[in-house]
Design an enzyme around this catalytic site. Structure first.
Site, PDB file in Angstrom:
ATOM      1  CG  HIS A  88      -0.449   0.314   2.509  1.00  0.00           C
ATOM      2  ND1 HIS A  88      -0.077  -0.650   3.426  1.00  0.00           N
ATOM      3  CD2 HIS A  88      -0.223   1.500   3.137  1.00  0.00           C
ATOM      4  CE1 HIS A  88       0.338  -0.069   4.537  1.00  0.00           C
ATOM      5  NE2 HIS A  88       0.268   1.236   4.386  1.00  0.00           N
ATOM      6  CG  ASP A 126       0.515  -4.017   2.914  1.00  0.00           C
ATOM      7  OD1 ASP A 126       0.960  -3.576   1.849  1.00  0.00           O
ATOM      8  OD2 ASP A 126      -0.170  -3.336   3.709  1.00  0.00           O
ATOM      9  CB  SER A 183       2.715   1.925   6.388  1.00  0.00           C
ATOM     10  OG  SER A 183       1.465   1.899   7.025  1.00  0.00           O
TER      11      SER A 183
END
Length: 733
Positions: free
Chosen positions: A80, A215, A666
């Site tokens: 992402h 991810d 992230s």
């Protein structure tokens, strides 16, 4: 009720601050004993040194974290986080978002987009004295002096055009640090699984656990042949980092100590209870309502137009993430009495403060007055600012502001409009084309305009410029006409306005340029009011933080700054937790969970080749027999846990740990005790979302992609053998 009781139990125990802290690297030696207790063997002094492994391999994308994993500039981050680069290369004929992408050789690695950057932090210097020396007590002058002092430091730091420098405030202006970062301007896409892997579970699983998300994505940094940063060119060569992370193919087990490094975005743990109440009662619900309307609108339009779906894929993903977080925050405030906990702590602090005869007894009251003013300012300006949300109007406003700022000496210009900012300014104007469609932009703007019209706080100059009328059809026709007549949809035209004079703007017939000119004075008045308030807060906030830090130290509590997108280190352990539904969440998930969730429909539509590998148990050397260590973790001694079983016999997909993270983390590398890569941070559990305000060790868990799942995907599913050879794989002793 369960979470509240556990929180009370932990807060009254010696575990009240277990694993809490988003530490500046230089602070690591001060918590060396805590790192040792967690089984982190790498010396704290080494972690404090940005020139040494592993910290010199951790980089920023500007909005996420990433890390070097090979001597040829290979970088790993979250799927992402690389979404824009994948979207940039996705077309109708090859949709890499849907199908994934793998470059078998470097010549096949496409640019991730002209605006993608890697920032390598090389130096962090305390410049508090230089920024705060001889500041005026007059708020607006004080604000400008802080900006002027910061700009001077930045200009000196950026003598080399290959570096980007910034002065960042810590502890609400009590300290300032100058940060120097090398900019890599050529970033390329190397390997990305399809979204059905990278975002498996979609918004349904977002902030939830158990998770089964792959991810991850690999990028590569390129530079000119001279080894210096350069914009994209076919002649560029892979960047050679000072070091790259060793990848531990054996991963970690429950109870193992881990740490993560990255660039967390924003936390509010030292804020007053009144600020939490404002966020809970007005700010978050108001934002959530607008986000949801925009998500529904773009999704509906994307269902009938595939180009819109691709262009706005990143926007939808970002908005959905924010929406889920806002809902999680609101739910968390209800599940755990965070307002009550904050108020109790604040009361204790005030009682302690009264005992200090040298302290200002009006310290909190003065700050509360300013905060009330700030909150009123936010509410008053909210609808007017949203009413200017059109992408084209935003561009026109920035361009006109640039023309105004260019009339000043460079050092006196507003940040964002100096010569140092022009490359990024130009890049932002170009970026519009990648995520813009007239019909979508128009529809979203009309929604914000209607919300503005429907509330009482109007701005006369704006109303006159738009010719607001009771006739809705006439109003819509007016907006339609603006989009039909503007030339700002053309990239070359937008870029040409960067060199235009103030007079050219003020005589333009472009409707968005005209509107930008009309509202400029009002926006400058609002900006001046905000600066004046910031100047007042720059006096009150540091005094408050000085007292808070003294109070924390008197209780032997950890003192670290709130997150502000600068490099931090956090430590913890691999562990599950007792969830809101009274279930104990085990720390690892298995490949079989992907197949169990698979429905064939988004967001549970795993690729056929992945499902086939699971069905045949083609796990190879990536199989893990057991994910548990003895003795059991301390959390299982505190609450009731399911007895661990030693028959894992699968590949771990995701795992939980107690490291202290938030947005911006992230893509953060997760390390074992020896500083070897064992996973990537990508999410938090739903119950932990409120950690931006309050860290509760019983339920605060970060969610990571297990490195063993990444290696299995590379080996058995996508056959990325060329990349596996680049990695330095190590095993546990």
């Amino acid at each position: 009720m369960r979470i509240t009781l556990i929180a009370a139990l932990v807060l009254s125990s010696g575990f009240a601050y277990a694993d809490e802290g988003q530490w500046q690297p230089y602070q690591m030696p001060s918590i060396a004993d805590k790192l040792t207790e967690r089984g982190i063997e790498i010396p704290a002094k080494q972690l404090a040194d940005l020139g040494q492994y592993p910290m010199n391999a951790v980089v920023s994308l500007g909005y996420c974290t990433a890390s070097f994993v090979s001597p040829q500039g290979l970088v790993v981050t979250n799927h992402h986080c690389a979404y824009r680069g994948i979207q940039y290369n996705s077309k109708k004929e090859h949709n890499y978002l849907a199908d994934g992408f793998l470059a078998k050789k470097m010549a096949d690695e496409p640019s991730a987009g002209p605006n993608e950057r890697l920032y390598i932090t090389e130096n962090v210097k305390n410049v508090t004295q230089q920024v705060t020396a001889n500041l005026s007590d007059e708020p607006l002058i004080r604000y400008e002096q802080i900006q002027t002092n910061s700009k001077a430091l930045i200009k000196e730091c950026e003598a080399d055009d290959n570096y980007r420098c910034s002065v960042n405030s810590y502890h609400n202006g009590l300290e300032y640090y100058l940060i120097k970062q090398l900019i890599i301007r050529d970033v390329r896409l190397v390997y990305a699984p399809p979204e059905s892997v990278g975002g498996y579970g979609g918004d349904i699983d977002n902030y939830e656990y158990p998770r089964h998300s792959g991810d991850f994505t690999f990028l590569r940094a390129y530079v000119g042949k001279d080894g210096k940063p350069a914009v994209y060119s076919e002649d560029n060569v892979p960047f050679t980092p000072k070091s790259y992370l060793k990848v531990n193919a054996d991963g970690v087990k429950a109870g193992d100590g881990v740490f993560a490094a990255g660039y967390p975005g924003s936390t509010s743990r030292y804020n007053l209870t009144s600020e939490l109440k404002f966020a809970s009662d007005w700010l978050y619900p108001t934002y959530a309502e607008r986000y949801q309307l925009q998500i529904d609108t773009i999704t509906q339009m994307g269902e009938t137009d595939r180009d819109i779906a691709i262009k706005y894929a990143g926007t939808i993903a970002s908005m959905s993430n924010r929406m889920k977080k806002l809902n999680g925050l609101l739910d968390g405030f209800k599940a755990t009495d965070i307002v009550g906990i904050k108020q109790s702590r604040e009361d204790n602090f005030l009682a302690w403060l009264k005992q200090d005869k040298s302290a200002n007894p009006k310290l909190i009251a003065e700050l509360e007055t300013l905060l009330a003013e700030q909150q009123k300012q936010t509410q008053t300006n909210y609808y007017f600012e949203n009413a200017q949300s059109s992408t084209l109007l935003s561009a026109a406003k920035k361009l006109y502001r640039l023309a105004q700022e260019k009339q000043k000496p460079d050092a006196e210009r507003e940040s964002g409009y100096q010569e140092r900012d022009m490359k990024m300014f130009r890049a932002e104007l170009k970026r519009i084309d990648t995520s813009f469609a007239v019909e979508v932009d128009k529809t979203l703007w009309l929604q914000d305009l209607n919300a503005y019209i429907g509330q009482p706080l109007k701005v006369k100059v704006f109303d006159n410029a738009l010719e607001h009328a009771n006739n809705h059809k006439a109003f819509v026709a007016k907006v339609d006409g603006m989009y039909a007549l503007t030339e700002l949809t053309d990239q070359a035209t937008r870029l040409a306005w960067m060199d235009a004079s103030v007079e050219a703007f003020e005589t333009s017939s472009d409707p968005f340029i005209r509107l930008a000119v009309d509202v400029h004075a009002t926006n400058m008045d609002l900006e001046k009011a905000a600066k004046l308030l910031d100047g007042k807060l720059s006096i009150a906030r540091p005094k408050y933080m000085e007292a808070v830090i003294a109070y924390y130290k008197s209780n032997n509590w950890p003192v670290y700054p709130d997150a502000n997108r600068t490099l931090r280190i956090t430590y913890g352990m691999v562990d599950g937790y007792q969830s809101k539904d009274a279930l104990y969440k085990q720390p690892f998930t298995r490949l079989e969970g992907i197949a169990a969730k698979h429905t064939g429909e988004e967001p549970y539509n795993a690729p056929a080749k992945l499902l086939a590998a699971i069905a045949t148990q083609d796990y190879g050397k990536h199989t893990i027999q057991s994910v548990y260590n003895d003795p059991r973790s301390w959390m299982c001694k505190l609450v009731s846990c399911i007895e661990p079983k030693n028959d894992f016999n699968s590949v771990p997909v995701n795992f939980l740990s107690s490291v202290d993270t938030t947005g911006g983390n992230s893509g953060s590398p997760v390390f074992n005790g020896r500083g070897e890569l064992v996973g990537l941070n990508f999410d938090s559990t739903y119950e932990a979302i409120t950690k931006d305000w309050f860290f509760n060790p019983t339920i605060t868990r970060a969610v990571h992609v297990d490195i063993r799942y990444i290696l299995w995907m590379m080996d058995k599913v996508d056959h990325a053998d060329n990349l596996i050879k680049e990695l330095e794989l190590v095993r546990n002793p």
